[in-house]
Design a protein around this motif. Structure first.
Motif, PDB file in Angstrom:
ATOM      1  N   HIS A 180       0.820  -1.304   0.076  1.00  0.00           N
ATOM      2  CA  HIS A 180       0.085  -0.072   0.057  1.00  0.00           C
ATOM      3  C   HIS A 180       1.017   1.360  -0.029  1.00  0.00           C
ATOM      4  CE1 HIS A 180      -0.318  -0.479   4.768  1.00  0.00           C
ATOM      5  NE2 HIS A 180       0.949  -0.695   4.278  1.00  0.00           N
ATOM      6  N   SER A 182       0.536   3.577   2.317  1.00  0.00           N
ATOM      7  CA  SER A 182       0.742   3.952   3.585  1.00  0.00           C
ATOM      8  C   SER A 182       2.329   4.170   4.270  1.00  0.00           C
ATOM      9  CB  SER A 182       0.045   3.219   4.519  1.00  0.00           C
ATOM     10  OG  SER A 182      -1.351   3.088   4.114  1.00  0.00           O
ATOM     11  N   ARG A 206       0.257  -6.587  -4.592  1.00  0.00           N
ATOM     12  CA  ARG A 206      -0.304  -7.505  -3.896  1.00  0.00           C
ATOM     13  C   ARG A 206      -0.330  -8.736  -4.767  1.00  0.00           C
ATOM     14  NH1 ARG A 206      -4.766  -4.742  -0.288  1.00  0.00           N
ATOM     15  NH2 ARG A 206      -3.537  -2.891   0.004  1.00  0.00           N
ATOM     16  N   GLN A 219      -2.342   3.264  -5.969  1.00  0.00           N
ATOM     17  CA  GLN A 219      -3.096   3.853  -5.003  1.00  0.00           C
ATOM     18  C   GLN A 219      -2.736   5.308  -4.619  1.00  0.00           C
ATOM     19  OE1 GLN A 219      -2.218   2.000  -1.165  1.00  0.00           O
ATOM     20  NE2 GLN A 219      -4.006   0.310  -1.599  1.00  0.00           N
ATOM     21  N   GLU A 221      -2.623   7.798  -1.474  1.00  0.00           N
ATOM     22  CA  GLU A 221      -2.590   7.916   0.124  1.00  0.00           C
ATOM     23  C   GLU A 221      -2.655   9.190   0.224  1.00  0.00           C
ATOM     24  OE1 GLU A 221      -1.840   5.099   1.631  1.00  0.00           O
ATOM     25  OE2 GLU A 221      -1.893   5.735   3.732  1.00  0.00           O
ATOM     26  N   PHE A 262      -3.469   0.967  11.661  1.00  0.00           N
ATOM     27  CA  PHE A 262      -2.911   2.330  11.767  1.00  0.00           C
ATOM     28  C   PHE A 262      -3.862   3.406  11.848  1.00  0.00           C
ATOM     29  CE2 PHE A 262      -3.808   2.263   7.125  1.00  0.00           C
ATOM     30  CZ  PHE A 262      -3.558   0.800   6.834  1.00  0.00           C
ATOM     31  N   GLY A 291     -10.504   3.611   2.151  1.00  0.00           N
ATOM     32  CA  GLY A 291     -10.239   3.269   3.472  1.00  0.00           C
ATOM     33  C   GLY A 291      -9.648   4.598   4.215  1.00  0.00           C
ATOM     34  N   PHE A 315      -5.984   8.450   4.452  1.00  0.00           N
ATOM     35  CA  PHE A 315      -7.035   7.813   3.775  1.00  0.00           C
ATOM     36  C   PHE A 315      -6.172   6.970   2.634  1.00  0.00           C
ATOM     37  CE2 PHE A 315      -6.999  12.215   2.132  1.00  0.00           C
ATOM     38  CZ  PHE A 315      -6.543  12.180   0.857  1.00  0.00           C
ATOM     39  N   GLY A 316      -6.541   6.058   1.727  1.00  0.00           N
ATOM     40  CA  GLY A 316      -5.967   5.396   0.870  1.00  0.00           C
ATOM     41  C   GLY A 316      -7.104   4.963  -0.040  1.00  0.00           C
TER      42      GLY A 316
END
Ligand code: PHE
Length: 360
Positions: A180, A182, A206, A219, A221, A262, A291, A315-316
């Motif tokens: 991710h 993050s 992934r 993604q 973030e 987190f 999320g 957020f992501g």
């Protein structure tokens, strides 16, 4: 100086003056001072000169050699300067020229890939809200991807992520392809003092592959750290973003309690749509889109930030997913197939930068 030396000097100087570039100059040098050059031949012939004249002749030859070397060097400096002048003149940019013509519409025209386009749009929207853009490496340390984000060893979230591991480093830990964006939260908090307001668009990985999952995807973030940040800021920011991005000013947005190690509290965000027609904004169905949550105090502390003084939200979201929804793209796989017909259909015109004036 004897006649033969005087005429050699005159000839060489004339040849130097006539040499128009560095190659011609080199030819003159080799012809005079090179292995079989004219002056070299005279120096070699010194042995045959009667002994009583040899000393004087040798001295004269050496003087001439010095003079010619100096003349060659002086000409080299001149020619170098001339070459530089010529290059500067040739490479001069005329800033008054009109801009490049717009590329022709039709099959020859390129297009901006929808992923790149979404990143441009995200950056414009969050940019207008005062966010900067941060980046981090695709190959991450275990601590950045998991540990610092409050995902301890053996935490089930590590399995959830279907992580790609690399061979272990000297610390015995296996680096990962980041699962991710993050970890860039951590890198940003470690490298800059709060307040922080950044988005992080980038590649993530992934071990997953079907019509809606790819082993490599993107993604974005978001991270905000400041004093007195509340859930209200998170909600306002994301509602504004989603409505601007999808271009629907009354897009329904729902926040649903969830869990991420987190963030605390954590929320998943859904938008309203019609499941049957795929139309966004109406229809009474909900679609999960990202999320989010308030940055966990332990994560702040892991980055040396005092959670009693600073709060934040993060957020992501998946870039492919919001791109597919916005443009009605049914399958994820063509994003990476470089099929020019697909790109022409879904790509954005070049030279039409995403900006807020257009109503992104
Ligand atoms: N990193 C989470 C994921 O990939 C998304 C997320 C980011 C959730 C930031 C909360 C805060 O699923």
């Amino acid at each position: 100086m004897t006649d033969d030396l005087a005429s050699l000097q005159a000839e060489t100087e004339a040849a130097l003056a006539a040499a128009g570039d560095l190659r011609a100059l080199e030819a003159v040098r080799v012809g005079t001072l090179g292995k079989s050059g004219s002056l070299t031949a005279l120096l070699k012939g010194l042995g045959q000169v009667p002994a009583e004249q040899r000393k004087e002749r040798g001295a004269a030859l050496n003087r001439l050699k010095g003079a010619l070397e100096a003349a060659i060097e002086a000409r080299r400096v001149e020619l170098d300067a001339a070459a530089l002048e010529a290059r500067l003149a040739a490479e001069r940019l005329d800033v008054t020229l009109p801009p490049r013509p717009f590329p022709p519409a039709g099959p020859e025209a390129g297009a901006i890939h929808p992923i790149g386009r979404t990143v441009e749009e995200l950056t414009a929207i969050f940019g207008a809200m005062g966010f900067g853009v941060a980046e981090g490496p695709d190959i991450e340390g275990d601590w950045f991807n998991f540990g610092a984000l409050n995902i301890p060893d053996h935490h089930p979230a590590r399995q959830d992520h279907d992580t790609f591991y690399l061979p272990a480093g000297p610390d015995g830990r296996r680096p990962v392809l980041r699962t991710h964006t993050s970890p860039v939260q951590i890198r940003t908090m470690l490298s800059q003092e709060p307040p922080v307001r950044v988005i992080v668009p980038g590649r993530t990985y992934r071990a997953d592959h079907d019509a809606t999952h790819s082993p490599m995807f993107h993604q974005v973030e978001g991270l905000v750290i400041d004093r007195g940040i509340t859930l209200g800021h998170l909600k306002g920011c994301l509602i504004d973003f989603l409505r601007a991005f999808f271009g629907i000013s009354d897009l329904p947005v729902r926040f649903r309690a969830s869990y991420f190690p987190f963030t605390e509290p954590s929320m998943e965000v859904d938008i309203g749509w019609n499941r049957k027609t795929g139309e966004l904004g109406k229809g009474g169905d909900w679609l999960e889109i990202l999320g989010s949550g308030m940055v966990h105090p332990k994560v702040l502390a892991n980055c040396g930030i005092d959670p009693r003084e600073w709060q934040g939200f993060a957020f992501g979201m998946g870039i492919e997913r919001i791109t597919m929804l916005k443009h009605g793209i049914p399958d994820l796989r063509p994003f990476y197939e470089s099929d020019v017909r697909w790109l022409r259909h879904y790509g954005a015109p070049v030279l039409s930068p995403a900006n807020l004036v257009e109503g992104v």
